[in-house]
Design a protein around this motif. Sequence first.
Motif, PDB file in Angstrom:
ATOM      1  N   GLU A 229      34.470  45.530  40.973  1.00 44.85           N
ATOM      2  CA  GLU A 229      35.470  45.741  40.374  1.00 44.85           C
ATOM      3  C   GLU A 229      36.734  45.498  41.284  1.00 44.85           C
ATOM      4  O   GLU A 229      37.794  45.265  40.810  1.00 44.85           O
ATOM      5  CB  GLU A 229      35.746  47.344  40.299  1.00 44.85           C
ATOM      6  CG  GLU A 229      34.845  47.715  39.453  1.00 44.85           C
ATOM      7  CD  GLU A 229      34.977  49.394  39.090  1.00 44.85           C
ATOM      8  OE1 GLU A 229      35.460  50.071  40.026  1.00 44.85           O
ATOM      9  OE2 GLU A 229      34.066  50.002  38.505  1.00 44.85           O
ATOM     10  N   ARG A 230      36.666  45.310  42.563  1.00 39.18           N
ATOM     11  CA  ARG A 230      37.723  45.234  43.588  1.00 39.18           C
ATOM     12  C   ARG A 230      37.963  43.737  43.832  1.00 39.18           C
ATOM     13  O   ARG A 230      38.981  43.477  44.475  1.00 39.18           O
ATOM     14  CB  ARG A 230      37.584  46.051  44.799  1.00 39.18           C
ATOM     15  CG  ARG A 230      37.471  47.540  44.565  1.00 39.18           C
ATOM     16  CD  ARG A 230      38.961  48.110  44.342  1.00 39.18           C
ATOM     17  NE  ARG A 230      38.768  49.249  43.681  1.00 39.18           N
ATOM     18  CZ  ARG A 230      39.962  50.534  44.036  1.00 39.18           C
ATOM     19  NH1 ARG A 230      41.083  50.016  44.542  1.00 39.18           N
ATOM     20  NH2 ARG A 230      39.737  51.691  43.325  1.00 39.18           N
ATOM     21  N   TYR A 231      36.995  42.833  43.752  1.00 36.60           N
ATOM     22  CA  TYR A 231      37.093  41.544  44.317  1.00 36.60           C
ATOM     23  C   TYR A 231      37.340  40.476  42.824  1.00 36.60           C
ATOM     24  O   TYR A 231      36.802  40.775  41.988  1.00 36.60           O
ATOM     25  CB  TYR A 231      35.927  40.972  44.758  1.00 36.60           C
ATOM     26  CG  TYR A 231      35.788  41.477  46.383  1.00 36.60           C
ATOM     27  CD1 TYR A 231      36.953  41.919  47.032  1.00 36.60           C
ATOM     28  CD2 TYR A 231      34.555  41.581  46.963  1.00 36.60           C
ATOM     29  CE1 TYR A 231      36.671  42.219  48.492  1.00 36.60           C
ATOM     30  CE2 TYR A 231      34.556  41.980  48.244  1.00 36.60           C
ATOM     31  CZ  TYR A 231      35.387  42.586  48.932  1.00 36.60           C
ATOM     32  OH  TYR A 231      35.495  43.041  50.367  1.00 36.60           O
ATOM     33  N   PRO A 232      38.140  39.363  43.171  1.00 31.62           N
ATOM     34  CA  PRO A 232      37.901  38.436  42.124  1.00 31.62           C
ATOM     35  C   PRO A 232      36.440  37.820  41.946  1.00 31.62           C
ATOM     36  O   PRO A 232      35.817  37.971  42.770  1.00 31.62           O
ATOM     37  CB  PRO A 232      38.912  37.228  42.724  1.00 31.62           C
ATOM     38  CG  PRO A 232      39.089  37.509  44.157  1.00 31.62           C
ATOM     39  CD  PRO A 232      38.915  39.061  44.323  1.00 31.62           C
ATOM     40  N   ARG A 233      36.200  37.406  40.884  1.00 34.77           N
ATOM     41  CA  ARG A 233      34.718  36.746  40.576  1.00 34.77           C
ATOM     42  C   ARG A 233      34.177  35.985  41.744  1.00 34.77           C
ATOM     43  O   ARG A 233      33.084  36.407  42.219  1.00 34.77           O
ATOM     44  CB  ARG A 233      34.727  35.974  39.197  1.00 34.77           C
ATOM     45  CG  ARG A 233      33.548  35.772  38.577  1.00 34.77           C
ATOM     46  CD  ARG A 233      32.729  36.928  38.368  1.00 34.77           C
ATOM     47  NE  ARG A 233      31.347  36.579  37.583  1.00 34.77           N
ATOM     48  CZ  ARG A 233      30.459  37.423  37.272  1.00 34.77           C
ATOM     49  NH1 ARG A 233      30.507  38.837  37.584  1.00 34.77           N
ATOM     50  NH2 ARG A 233      29.487  37.068  36.970  1.00 34.77           N
TER      51      ARG A 233
END
Length: 406
Positions: free
Chosen positions: A73-77
């Motif tokens: 949820e908190r990191y880019p892919r």
Amino acid sequence: MKKYLGVALGIIAALGGFVDIGELVFNTQAGALFGYRTLWAIVVGVIVSVVLAELSGRVAIVAKKANFDLVRERYPRWLSITTLVAGLAVCLITLSAELGGLGLIMHYVLGWNEGFFTLIGLLIIVASSLLLSFSMIERVFGYLGLGLVVFTIAALHHGPAWHAIGRGFLPSGGSLQYWYFVVGMMAAAMMPYEIYFYSSGAIEEKWTTDDIPVNRANSGLGFPLGGIIAASLTIVAAQQLMPLGLTPDSLATVLQEALHELGPLAFYAAVVGAFAAIGGATIDSAFSCGYALAQHQGWPWGESKGVRGAPRWFATVLAAAGIGFAVVQTRVDPVNLTEYAVIASAVAMPLSFWPIVRVSQDRETMGRYVSGPVARPMAWLSYAVVCVVAIAGPILMLLTHTGELK
């Protein structure tokens, strides 16, 4: 009364489950090489473990999100995938080292083929994962791991040099080899799989905000008490092996220390304790592979859901165990593999732990359970240690050729 019993049982399980093959290898080798001078590294590692475990448990309780839920949820892919790959790689290397350790212990005690006993260890791990509940796995292996307390008894029985031990808890300078072992001992005390497992375990056991004190007690008491066992390994090695100029290169040497100091009963207690501690870490590592992948992909996960409720999670756990077994069958030395596992884990830690630190300080998510004036700076200091260890570990491994023990 039930809550107090749960706290007590959790502390005992954390105590018995804190030590794994990483501590058995690094701490004993450090004691044989440097005496008591690396004891302070255990304190740093334990403090960081306590802080990270408390944060991950509290976030899981309040936000109902485990470690790799937050990563997704908190990191880019691209960064979440990088973190997932790093986490899975470290857990698989650790799993292979732990599984090889089980084979080594049974081979040493019973004398038969090591590869056969590695298979027996694999079957024990798979059967435990399928037949025992999450809490039973945690407690059975944690309680049996208390056999390692004999090393604390051995350290006291020898007549410890308290002044020299006390000086060992103060940082001191040394060679690159010394710093390699300092960093390795810190990393061994805060392996990523422990936090993945602890974070997911809070959700597996359906902890609520009423269990915040249980979380604090388990992390704040169980881990430090386990750290005493870890320190005892270093102290006993300093007492017995350093004067002889011996550096342990196998788990057999570690176990023989208990036999030499306290006799056969202590030896067999150490064998049971080491087998349970390494076996528990093997299950934790396998489960953590499943937790990481399932949480990142949004699959149903958890031992408590059963095979029908979380088929892909169980498949990942079994596949991880199979891969670990295949790695061990290449005849790689589990002790050598442990060193690579510990240093590799150091590299993966910053990416894995960053979301936990950030979410624990997010008032919108955590509400009144947000980190306060003590927890907040402790979190940042702990994360700073994680980053230093992540940078220093691989560099020191290269410069010292894995501690120059070969």
